[in-house]
Design a protein around this motif. Structure first.
Motif, PDB file in Angstrom:
ATOM      1  N   LEU A   1       0.835  -1.201   0.000  1.00  0.00           N
ATOM      2  CA  LEU A   1       0.000   0.000   0.000  1.00  0.00           C
ATOM      3  C   LEU A   1       0.872   1.254   0.000  1.00  0.00           C
ATOM      4  N   GLN A   2       1.931   1.216   0.798  1.00  0.00           N
ATOM      5  CA  GLN A   2       2.857   2.344   0.898  1.00  0.00           C
ATOM      6  C   GLN A   2       4.256   1.838   1.155  1.00  0.00           C
TER       7      GLN A   2
ATOM      8  N   VAL B   1       3.126   0.685   4.507  1.00  0.00           N
ATOM      9  CA  VAL B   1       2.042  -0.178   4.970  1.00  0.00           C
ATOM     10  C   VAL B   1       1.861  -1.328   3.985  1.00  0.00           C
ATOM     11  N   LEU B   2       1.682  -2.527   4.540  1.00  0.00           N
ATOM     12  CA  LEU B   2       1.428  -3.724   3.744  1.00  0.00           C
ATOM     13  C   LEU B   2       0.071  -4.303   4.134  1.00  0.00           C
ATOM     14  N   TRP B   3      -0.591  -4.953   3.173  1.00  0.00           N
ATOM     15  CA  TRP B   3      -1.752  -5.798   3.471  1.00  0.00           C
ATOM     16  C   TRP B   3      -1.361  -7.223   3.124  1.00  0.00           C
ATOM     17  N   ALA B   4      -1.633  -8.143   4.035  1.00  0.00           N
ATOM     18  CA  ALA B   4      -1.186  -9.526   3.862  1.00  0.00           C
ATOM     19  C   ALA B   4      -2.352 -10.506   3.922  1.00  0.00           C
ATOM     20  N   LEU B   5      -2.243 -11.567   3.118  1.00  0.00           N
ATOM     21  CA  LEU B   5      -3.215 -12.651   3.130  1.00  0.00           C
ATOM     22  C   LEU B   5      -2.518 -13.905   3.619  1.00  0.00           C
ATOM     23  N   GLY B   6      -3.072 -14.555   4.657  1.00  0.00           N
ATOM     24  CA  GLY B   6      -2.468 -15.746   5.235  1.00  0.00           C
ATOM     25  C   GLY B   6      -2.545 -16.954   4.313  1.00  0.00           C
ATOM     26  N   GLU B   7      -1.714 -17.928   4.610  1.00  0.00           N
ATOM     27  CA  GLU B   7      -1.577 -19.118   3.766  1.00  0.00           C
ATOM     28  C   GLU B   7      -2.893 -19.874   3.593  1.00  0.00           C
TER      29      GLU B   7
ATOM     30  N   LEU C   1      18.457  -6.996  -6.036  1.00  0.00           N
ATOM     31  CA  LEU C   1      18.112  -7.131  -7.439  1.00  0.00           C
ATOM     32  C   LEU C   1      17.121  -6.077  -7.916  1.00  0.00           C
ATOM     33  N   LYS C   2      16.198  -5.673  -7.050  1.00  0.00           N
ATOM     34  CA  LYS C   2      15.197  -4.703  -7.472  1.00  0.00           C
ATOM     35  C   LYS C   2      14.521  -4.093  -6.258  1.00  0.00           C
ATOM     36  N   THR C   3      13.716  -3.072  -6.519  1.00  0.00           N
ATOM     37  CA  THR C   3      12.932  -2.413  -5.474  1.00  0.00           C
ATOM     38  C   THR C   3      11.462  -2.480  -5.836  1.00  0.00           C
ATOM     39  N   LEU C   4      10.627  -2.825  -4.860  1.00  0.00           N
ATOM     40  CA  LEU C   4       9.183  -2.902  -5.060  1.00  0.00           C
ATOM     41  C   LEU C   4       8.520  -1.696  -4.403  1.00  0.00           C
ATOM     42  N   LYS C   5       7.376  -1.275  -4.980  1.00  0.00           N
ATOM     43  CA  LYS C   5       6.675  -0.107  -4.437  1.00  0.00           C
ATOM     44  C   LYS C   5       5.172  -0.311  -4.529  1.00  0.00           C
ATOM     45  N   GLN C   6       4.423   0.780  -4.286  1.00  0.00           N
ATOM     46  CA  GLN C   6       2.965   0.723  -4.210  1.00  0.00           C
ATOM     47  C   GLN C   6       2.351  -0.018  -5.405  1.00  0.00           C
TER      48      GLN C   6
END
Length: 240
Positions: free
Chosen positions: A112-113, A156-162, A125-130
Motif C-alpha cells: 500500500l505504501q 504499509v502492507l496488506w497480507a493474506l495468510g496461507e 536485485l530490485k525495489t518494489l513499491k505501491q
C-alpha cells in the motif's frame, strides 16, 4: 485464525472469520465520488475502521491490484472481496526485514505504501513499491522463500495468510481445470498421455497471466516448478 502467528505490528479484524460470505455493510459505505484511488486517500489514518479491516478506499485499492494480478485476475468481484475481508494490515518500518530467503512462506503481501528491496544471496536485485505484490511464489509452489524482502522506506502492507491463499487457489484451479485439460489434449507434447495422466497433470496446474515485459522467472531462483506456454511467447535473457 489459522493463518499463522501474528507478529508485532499486525492489525487484524475482530469480525467472525468463520463467516465466509462478504458482509454487505462493508460495501455500502459512501465513497468520495471519485473512482480514482491515490496513496494519500488510502493512507489517511482516520479513514481506517476501528476493527482493523480495510477502509472503503483501501478495499478499492486492493480490488484493483487483484484485478491485474497474474493469479487472481480471473476471480469474480465477490471472490476478490472475500479475499480482502481476510487480509491483515502491517506497518513496515525502514530497515525492517519482512522475511528472509529460506524462511517458510506463510503470507502473501500487497504494498500500500513504502519501498521494499528484493535480495538473493545478499545481492539486491530490485525495489518494489505501491501496487506491487510479493510472497506468492513460496505459497504457490510450496517452497521456502526464494528472496529476502526488506523495507527501505517506511510504509504499509496488506497480507493474506496461507490458509485463505490456498482456498482462493482451490477456487481458481476448479475454474481453470477444463481450460487446462483442453490445452493438454490439443498440445503435441501432452496429447500422447493417457486421459488419467492428463487429469492428474491438470489438477496440479495453475494458470498464470503475464503482460508483455513482465518477469516470469529470475536467474538464481529456486527451480522447483515447470512452466508451459499456453498462449503468447517468452524470451530468455542473459543478464551476465
Amino acid at each position: 485464525g489459522g493463518d499463522g502467528n501474528q507478529g508485532q505490528g499486525w492489525s487484524r479484524s475482530t469480525k467472525q472469520t468463520s463467516r465466509i460470505p462478504r458482509r454487505q455493510s462493508t460495501r455500502q459505505s459512501v465513497s468520495n465520488g471519485s473512482d480514482q484511488t491515490t496513496s494519500t486517500a488510502v493512507s489517511q489514518a482516520d479513514s481506517r475502521k476501528d476493527d482493523g479491516s480495510p477502509s472503503e478506499e483501501e478495499r478499492k485499492f486492493l480490488n484493483k491490484v487483484f484485478q491485474k494480478h497474474f493469479l487472481f485476475g480471473s476471480l469474480d468481484e465477490e471472490e476478490r472481496h472475500v479475499m480482502i475481508d481476510h487480509m491483515e494490515r502491517k506497518v513496515a518500518k525502514n530497515g525492517e526485514t519482512i522475511f528472509k530467503q529460506g524462511d517458510k512462506g506463510d503470507r502473501f503481501f500487497v504494498i500500500l505504501q513504502g519501498m521494499y528491496s528484493v535480495s538473493i544471496d545478499d545481492r539486491t536485485l530490485k525495489t518494489l513499491k505501491q501496487k506491487q505484490t510479493f510472497g506468492e511464489l513460496a505459497l504457490l509452489y510450496n517452497v521456502r522463500r526464494t528472496a529476502t524482502i526488506a523495507c527501505t522506506q517506511s510504509g504499509v502492507l496488506w497480507a493474506l495468510g496461507e490458509k485463505r491463499f490456498r482456498e482462493c487457489l482451490k477456487n481458481l484451479n476448479s475454474q481453470q481445470r477444463s481450460r487446462v485439460k483442453d490445452f493438454l489434449e490439443s498440445d503435441q507434447t501432452f496429447s500422447s498421455l493417457t486421459p488419467q495422466d492428463r487429469e492428474v497433470l491438470a489438477e496440479a496446474c495453475t494458470v498464470q497471466v503475464f503482460q508483455k515485459g513482465e518477469l516470469i522467472l529470475r536467474e538464481g531462483e529456486v527451480g522447483d516448478w515447470m512452466f508451459t506456454i499456453m498462449d503468447g511467447s517468452a524470451q530468455v535473457v542473459d543478464q551476465k
